[in-house]
Structures are given as structure tokens and as C-alpha cells.
Design a protein around this motif. Sequence first.
Motif, short mmCIF file in Angstrom:
data_model
loop_
_atom_site.label_atom_id
_atom_site.label_comp_id
_atom_site.label_asym_id
_atom_site.label_seq_id
_atom_site.Cartn_x
_atom_site.Cartn_y
_atom_site.Cartn_z
N VAL A 3 13.85 3.59 17.75
CA VAL A 3 13.79 2.74 16.56
C VAL A 3 13.22 3.53 15.39
CG1 VAL A 3 12.86 0.59 15.61
CG2 VAL A 3 13.25 0.80 18.08
N ILE A 4 13.87 3.48 14.23
CA ILE A 4 13.28 4.04 13.01
C ILE A 4 12.70 2.89 12.19
CG2 ILE A 4 13.65 5.36 10.90
CD1 ILE A 4 16.03 6.66 12.04
N VAL A 5 11.44 3.02 11.79
CA VAL A 5 10.82 2.05 10.87
C VAL A 5 10.55 2.77 9.56
CG1 VAL A 5 8.89 0.50 10.43
CG2 VAL A 5 9.77 0.74 12.77
N ILE A 6 11.29 2.40 8.53
CA ILE A 6 11.10 3.01 7.20
C ILE A 6 10.18 2.08 6.41
CG2 ILE A 6 12.26 3.81 5.10
CD1 ILE A 6 14.71 3.42 7.58
N GLY A 7 9.11 2.68 5.86
CA GLY A 7 8.06 1.86 5.21
C GLY A 7 6.91 1.64 6.16
N ALA A 8 6.80 2.53 7.14
CA ALA A 8 5.88 2.34 8.27
C ALA A 8 4.41 2.39 7.88
CB ALA A 8 6.16 3.40 9.35
N THR A 9 4.09 2.88 6.68
CA THR A 9 2.67 2.97 6.29
C THR A 9 2.24 1.78 5.44
OG1 THR A 9 3.27 4.27 4.33
CG2 THR A 9 2.68 5.50 6.32
N GLY A 10 3.17 0.85 5.15
CA GLY A 10 2.84 -0.29 4.30
C GLY A 10 2.23 -1.44 5.08
N ILE A 11 1.95 -2.53 4.36
CA ILE A 11 1.31 -3.70 4.99
C ILE A 11 2.17 -4.22 6.14
CG2 ILE A 11 0.63 -6.11 4.60
CD1 ILE A 11 0.00 -5.35 1.69
N LEU A 12 3.44 -4.46 5.86
CA LEU A 12 4.32 -5.01 6.91
C LEU A 12 4.69 -3.95 7.94
CD1 LEU A 12 6.76 -7.25 4.80
CD2 LEU A 12 4.56 -7.84 5.81
N GLY A 25 8.97 1.12 26.72
CA GLY A 25 10.31 1.68 26.52
C GLY A 25 10.73 1.83 25.08
N MET A 26 9.78 1.78 24.15
CA MET A 26 10.12 1.95 22.73
C MET A 26 9.75 3.36 22.27
SD MET A 26 11.09 -0.84 20.94
CE MET A 26 11.28 -2.56 21.37
N GLN A 27 10.70 4.02 21.65
CA GLN A 27 10.39 5.28 20.97
C GLN A 27 10.48 5.00 19.47
OE1 GLN A 27 13.22 8.48 21.58
NE2 GLN A 27 12.11 9.81 20.16
N ILE A 28 9.33 5.02 18.81
CA ILE A 28 9.29 4.65 17.39
C ILE A 28 9.23 5.91 16.54
CG2 ILE A 28 8.12 3.24 15.64
CD1 ILE A 28 8.85 1.67 18.14
N LEU A 29 10.13 6.01 15.57
CA LEU A 29 10.06 7.07 14.57
C LEU A 29 9.67 6.42 13.25
CD1 LEU A 29 13.29 9.13 15.37
CD2 LEU A 29 10.92 9.75 15.87
N THR A 30 8.52 6.80 12.70
CA THR A 30 8.06 6.22 11.45
C THR A 30 8.58 7.04 10.28
OG1 THR A 30 6.02 7.51 11.59
CG2 THR A 30 5.97 5.28 12.50
N ALA A 31 8.78 6.36 9.14
CA ALA A 31 9.28 7.07 7.94
C ALA A 31 8.71 6.45 6.68
CB ALA A 31 10.82 6.99 7.91
N SER A 32 8.48 7.29 5.69
CA SER A 32 8.05 6.87 4.35
C SER A 32 8.25 8.06 3.43
CB SER A 32 6.59 6.42 4.35
OG SER A 32 5.75 7.54 4.53
N ARG A 33 7.93 7.86 2.13
CA ARG A 33 8.08 8.99 1.19
C ARG A 33 6.93 9.98 1.31
NH1 ARG A 33 8.50 5.49 -4.15
NH2 ARG A 33 6.76 4.63 -2.97
N THR A 34 5.71 9.46 1.42
CA THR A 34 4.55 10.34 1.25
C THR A 34 3.55 10.27 2.39
OG1 THR A 34 3.43 8.59 0.05
CG2 THR A 34 4.64 10.19 -1.27
N GLY A 35 3.74 9.32 3.32
CA GLY A 35 2.72 9.08 4.33
C GLY A 35 2.74 10.12 5.44
N ASN A 36 1.80 9.98 6.34
CA ASN A 36 1.74 10.84 7.51
C ASN A 36 2.67 10.25 8.57
OD1 ASN A 36 0.99 12.68 9.38
ND2 ASN A 36 -0.95 11.67 9.90
#
Length: 212
Positions: A3-12, A25-36
Amino acid sequence: MKVIVIGATGILGKALVNALRKQNGMQILTASRTGNTDLTVDIAEAAQIRKMFNQAGPVDAVICTAGSCAVVPLDRLSEDDLYTGIKSKMIGQINLVLIGKDYLNEGGSFTLTSGFLSDDPMPGGINYAMANGAIDNFVLAASIELKNRIRINAVSPGWVPDQYAGVGTSHLPGQLPVSIDSVVHAYYKSAFGFLTGQVFRVWEESTQWVRK
Ligand SMILES: NC(=O)c1ccc[n+]([C@@H]2O[C@H](COP(=O)([O-])OP(=O)(O)OC[C@H]3O[C@@H](n4cnc5c(N)ncnc54)[C@H](OP(=O)(O)O)[C@@H]3O)[C@@H](O)[C@H]2O)c1
């Protein structure tokens, strides 16, 4: 499930990622512009979306909790202000689908984010209302054309307590926040359930209004 979550560093996004990480069984890939985050992307730039999917490889679900708009009252609103939300929240999320559909596994899903301001507006919220309405309509129309059993929905959150605490009641008199757990639940149902072409409106029903 990848699963890709874009906006992963925000409130939601943060609340969603925390909840998904508790599932087996979840492999999470986090994404944002500037976050870690695992991936870096500005969804307003199509080339960056393509690069993100190339880095991620095939995925089962794409969930976007990213995208911003201008907050400007009507009497000062310019065309350029409108392009802020059009480029980011509207076309940015739509491009995630147009580009990302070729990276989704069969039976995968897209979940985009709109918001209550398209049905129950506040002063200064025209750009949000436009972008949210476009996303709600895009998911309905796209759902009938996506191939390989790929589903698409939007989550339309009400105001969650963190946001509500930051802004207070002055912008939205008479409204109550909605629990962030309910919003997270809607993202989960959208991404891993069975429905497609839906807008999951997650509002405090007694105080926010659904346009007829
Ligand atoms: N919170 C609420 O109560 C509420 C209510 C209704 C609707 N919504 C909608 O839900 C969405 C998320 O809200 P939120 O409160 O979680 O926002 P937030 O706290 O401001 O977080 C936004 C997230 O998206 C990322 N982001 C922003 N613009 C991006 C872009 N162009 N490309 C890639 N990543 C981007 C941010 O990280 P970077 O800045 O590092 O990129 C951050 O991770 C927004 O569309 C908002 O309108 C929220």
C-alpha cells in the motif's frame, strides 16, 4: 498487501499509517514532499508521480491524503489562487490514478480525499469546494472505466479534532468535529472492501450538511 499512502506525515495520513501498521500482512510505503518518508513526491508534478510508482513497483492500494488549496475570500480570489487547488488537490490526485493505474495489481484500489467543504462550505473555502467536488465526481466517472477489477473511491472527511482544535469554532459555527478513527475506518473500507465509485462521507451528521 502493498500500500502507498501519500500524505503520510499529515494529520489524517499519520493516523491511517499507524492503523494500517497494526494489520498483519501489510507493507506500507509512505510518501510526501518533504517528510521523512519512504518515497518523495509532489503530486502536483506528473513526472514525480511517475518516478514514485517506478520506485514502488506494482502495488495493491494507493491511498492519497495529500493535496492543498488556497484559502481566499471571493472578493480577493484570483485565477492563480484557483490553480493552487486545481494543480495539487484536483489534478494531482487525478494524475495518481491516470499514471498509477498501470502499476496497480489486479483487484487493486485507489482512495482519494475530498472533504466536506464542497457540500457545506465556509468563507474562503471556494478553492477547496471546487477541488473536492471534482474529486467526488472523478471517482464516480472513473469507476466505470477502470480495468482489471480496479476500484476507486473518495473519502470526504469532516473536521477531525486535531484540525478543529487548531482552528476553533469561529470558521464553522455550529459544527462538531468527527472522530479521526471514523475517518481512518472509511479509508480502510474504501481500500480493502468491495465498493467502487463511492464517496465515503464521514461527518458529524448532526452538524454538517449534505447538499441535496
Ligand atoms: N484534517 C481534516 O479535518 C480534514 C477535513 C476535511 C478534509 N481534509 C482533507 O484531507 C487531506 C489531508 O488533510 P490533513 O489535515 O491530514 O492535511 P495535513 O496535516 O496538512 O497533511 C498533508 C499531508 O500531505 C502532504 N502533502 C501536501 N501536499 C502535497 C503534495 N503536493 N504532494 C505530496 N504530498 C503532499 C504533506 O506533507 P508535505 O508537506 O511534506 O508534502 C502531509 O503529509 C487534505 O486534502 C484536506 O483538505 C482534512
